[in-house]
Design a protein around this motif. Structure first.
Motif, PDB file in Angstrom:
ATOM      1  N   LEU A 506       9.921-102.601   4.074  1.00  0.00           N
ATOM      2  CA  LEU A 506      10.427-103.442   5.146  1.00  0.00           C
ATOM      3  C   LEU A 506      11.948-103.342   5.191  1.00  0.00           C
ATOM      4  N   LYS A 507      12.545-103.727   6.315  1.00  0.00           N
ATOM      5  CA  LYS A 507      13.987-103.607   6.457  1.00  0.00           C
ATOM      6  C   LYS A 507      14.724-104.381   5.371  1.00  0.00           C
ATOM      7  N   LYS A 508      14.277-105.578   5.076  1.00  0.00           N
ATOM      8  CA  LYS A 508      14.967-106.390   4.065  1.00  0.00           C
ATOM      9  C   LYS A 508      14.880-105.741   2.690  1.00  0.00           C
ATOM     10  N   ASP A 509      13.766-105.069   2.402  1.00  0.00           N
ATOM     11  CA  ASP A 509      13.612-104.382   1.121  1.00  0.00           C
ATOM     12  C   ASP A 509      14.490-103.136   1.056  1.00  0.00           C
ATOM     13  N   TRP A 510      14.565-102.425   2.175  1.00  0.00           N
ATOM     14  CA  TRP A 510      15.460-101.263   2.207  1.00  0.00           C
ATOM     15  C   TRP A 510      16.906-101.714   1.988  1.00  0.00           C
ATOM     16  N   GLU A 511      17.300-102.787   2.624  1.00  0.00           N
ATOM     17  CA  GLU A 511      18.680-103.261   2.456  1.00  0.00           C
ATOM     18  C   GLU A 511      18.943-103.646   1.000  1.00  0.00           C
ATOM     19  N   SER A 512      17.966-104.263   0.378  1.00  0.00           N
ATOM     20  CA  SER A 512      18.106-104.590  -1.038  1.00  0.00           C
ATOM     21  C   SER A 512      18.266-103.317  -1.870  1.00  0.00           C
ATOM     22  N   ALA A 513      17.452-102.313  -1.571  1.00  0.00           N
ATOM     23  CA  ALA A 513      17.516-101.046  -2.306  1.00  0.00           C
ATOM     24  C   ALA A 513      18.846-100.335  -2.062  1.00  0.00           C
ATOM     25  N   PHE A 514      19.298-100.320  -0.803  1.00  0.00           N
ATOM     26  CA  PHE A 514      20.584 -99.678  -0.474  1.00  0.00           C
ATOM     27  C   PHE A 514      21.745-100.411  -1.152  1.00  0.00           C
TER      28      PHE A 514
END
Length: 687
Positions: A506-514
């Motif tokens: 999900l977008k929020k998970d990608w942002e966390s990963a980035f």
């Protein structure tokens, strides 16, 4: 050190002030035959630099010339215009005296050397004849002698059948002086790379000026006749050949249209990158495995590496090379090994196979079909039968990969050493390979649907959904996307995974990963470390050939460029600074560091430098992708050939002044070859 570019009628100047980078500044020229000239400043910095040529049948490379030495002069500027390397010096008896050297590599083979200096100035030519990777010191036998109006240098490798020839002729204002002496070279960049850096080369001859301007031509090959033929062609048609290369450069340096304005530095870097993309391309080979292909890098990755070439095909698509891209994709389809479903890592007989070649092949098919659909040309370029053939071949590959490489206990894909691009790490289930396989399956599901094969679509779509959940559960932990299942190895692959399959999280998970990756991998100059700086294996400085830092800290330009694309796509506003920093670093690498106009392989994390291979194909290609994406390139395709007509070497429509050249050049580079070589690169489409 001054650096100057001339792009068509535009001139740009830069100044490199980091003295640690001076000895790596160099110029690069190549031709359609696979020959290359890679020259540094006064002395070569690398044992691989110089003039090399390719045996078109075996794809083996041979070195001829090591360097040209203007002794007593100090270089003050290096210039590149796309078809010439130009070195400006000062010194001599008076510090005000100037020397200008111009090097030109002909499309048919052979080198032209022009020099402006005071009369009686002498410039030494050091030859280093050998198979490119043969560094055995003994058994190198040279003879140099005058013959008619030329000087001939013969090389024989004792204990082998290898013979190489170099023939040089003074055309005007100069004379050839035999030297015949051995000189010791010390290659500073080779020393930095912790490899053999001392070597003896043969100072065969010098060029002495009789007037203020001089010109010589140099031919080379496996026989004296081949070298003499190049000399004869250059002597009679030098201006036509130079004009031909200038025409190509001018067309490639023309500006494309973007929806967003390019800054000056991006404009210069992009035009250089697009021109440079074609310098990697060997357009007509006689090898049984490869008829056409792109070198992985200069000066020592002079092979066709499957992973590198497939990664880079997207840039060739964007530049309008539809014929080349289609032929490469269809060719790779037929090279999939039936038992394993894999492709060779490199195009040679005894090469190992790897799964990621097949995955990149599917990714580039997906990209190409998408691009052609947007252009309204899919049905014109690929028939339904061809698409069905591609689908069936990839389905067979999928079946073989599952049967041979799937770990049913872990429910993940097993890998061999070298399957991942991070091939110096001890990896078991690297995330990039899992996500590549997921992307592969997703493409098969999409193709099945487009071909109305609904049962097969359901099979692949169901597998895709289950596999996506498995990868997320196994690799996304603590707000990070880790590189391994049972180890908290944190690498830059998080951004590559987004590029390959953005629907993984999900977008929020990608942002966390980035966010986590940027906090642990961002450098002070814009690049990203390949491994987390918190990892005990992290190395901040490039360690050269020993691989200590290779995937353990070194910042790779191709991954940096894809990371910027991923951040732009995910949340441009949030990651604007990181995107800008990466773009700035890639621009600087192309314009001011290493080989002028080309993107390096990598840099140390600690400070930005041009390191690894001087000019790397996938670094170059990913930069073109990045700029096209960030600035929204308007035209991504060629004007139809039937609308604009064909442009070949002897086209009366565009190049009338080449009339009469065809017969003399045909033995070395035929008109049909050149027509095929440069198809697509001359065409523009405006919106």
């Amino acid at each position: 050190m001054n650096i100057r570019y001339t792009l068509n009628s535009d001139t740009y100047s830069f100044k490199e002030e980091n003295e640690k980078e001076f000895f790596k500044l160099s110029g690069l020229l190549s031709n359609p035959k696979g020959d290359a000239l890679h020259l540094g400043l006064k002395d070569n910095s690398s044992k691989f630099q110089g003039l090399t040529f390719c045996n078109s049948k075996t794809l083996e490379h041979f070195k001829i010339l090591d360097s040209v030495i203007p002794e007593g002069y100090e270089i003050e500027e290096l210039e590149y215009n796309g078809y010439e390397i130009i070195r400006h010096h000062k010194g001599g008896e008076s510090s005000e005296q100037k020397v200008t050297e111009r090097f030109y590599l002909a499309p048919s083979g052979g080198l032209v050397y022009n020099v402006d200096a005071e009369p009686q100035a002498t410039f030494f030519f050091d030859v280093d004849c050998r198979e490119m990777n043969d560094f055995s010191e003994w058994g190198r036998v040279y003879s140099a002698y005058e013959e008619d109006t030329t000087v001939v240098v013969e090389f024989q490798k004792e204990g082998s059948d290898l013979k190489l020839f170099c023939v040089v002729k003074a055309l005007e204002g100069a004379e050839i002086v035999l030297v015949k002496d051995w000189v010791k070279k010390e290659y500073l960049y080779s020393k930095e790379r912790n490899t053999n850096w001392q070597w003896y080369v043969y100072r065969a001859f010098g060029v002495r000026l009789l007037h203020s301007k001089g010109k010589i031509v140099l031919g080379y090959g496996f026989s004296k006749e081949e070298a003499l033929e190049q000399v004869s062609l250059l002597e009679g048609h030098n201006e036509e050949l130079l004009s031909y290369n200038k025409t190509i450069s001018n067309m490639l340096f023309a500006r494309d249209a973007f929806r967003l304005p390019l800054t000056d530095n991006v404009d210069v870097s992009y035009r250089l990158a697009r021109h440079g993309l074609y310098q990697f391309l060997n357009k007509k080979l006689e090898n049984q495995l490869v008829k056409e292909g792109a070198y992985a890098g200069f000066p020592w990755f002079l092979q066709i590496w499957t992973r590198d070439e497939l990664v880079s095909l997207k840039a060739y698509m964007d530049c309008g090379e539809e014929r080349f891209v289609k032929e490469k994709l269809m060719s790779y389809l037929t090279k999939i090994e039936p038992e394993t479903g894999m492709l060779k890592r490199i195009e040679k007989e005894d090469a190992l196979y790897s799964a990621d070649g097949t995955f990149w092949l599917a990714k580039r098919f997906d990209d190409f079909f998408t691009l052609l659909t947007r252009r309204g040309r899919l049905d014109k370029i690929f028939s339904k039968e061809e698409r069905l053939f591609a689908f069936r071949q990839l389905c067979l590959a999928f079946q073989s990969i599952v049967e041979g490489s799937w770990d049913f206990q872990e429910e993940l894909l097993q890998v061999k050493h070298g399957d991942s691009w991070m091939d110096t790490l001890d990896l078991h289930y690297p995330v990039d390979i899992q996500v590549q396989f997921l992307s592969f399956v997703s493409f098969l599901a999409k193709m099945a649907s487009q071909l109305s094969l609904f049962e097969e679509h359901k099979k692949y779509a169901d597998f895709e959904n289950l596999y996506r959940q498995k990868i997320k559960k196994s690799y996304f932990r603590k707000g990070k996307l880790f590189n391994e299942v049972y180890e908290d190895m944190h690498t830059v692959n998080v951004f590559l995974c987004y590029y390959l399959y953005p629907d993984l999280l999900l977008k929020k998970d990608w942002e966390s990963a980035f966010d986590a990756a940027l906090s642990e991998m961002s450098s002070s100059w814009g690049g990203l470390a390949s491994l987390s700086t918190k990892d005990s294996r992290f190395e901040p400085n490039y360690s050269g050939e020993n691989d200590k830092s290779y995937h353990r800290g070194d910042s790779w330009y191709w991954i940096n460029n894809y990371a910027a694309m991923a951040m732009q796509d995910l949340n441009e506003q949030k990651y604007r600074k990181s995107i800008r920093d990466i773009l700035h670093a890639s621009n600087r690498d192309i314009m001011e560091l290493g080989t002028l106009g080309f993107s390096s392989e990598l840099s140390s994390f600690s400070e930005q430098r041009a390191q690894g291979c001087f000019a790397q194909l996938w670094s170059h290609a990913s930069y073109i992708e990045l700029v096209d994406f960030l600035f929204e390139k308007k035209c991504l395709g060629p004007v139809l050939a039937e609308q604009k007509g064909e442009l070949d070497f002897f086209s009366p429509f565009r190049l009338k002044h080449f009339a009469g050249l065809k017969e003399k050049i045909s033995k070395q580079l035929t008109a049909m070859q050149v027509k095929q070589n440069f198809q697509g690169m001359f065409r523009r489409q405006s919106n």
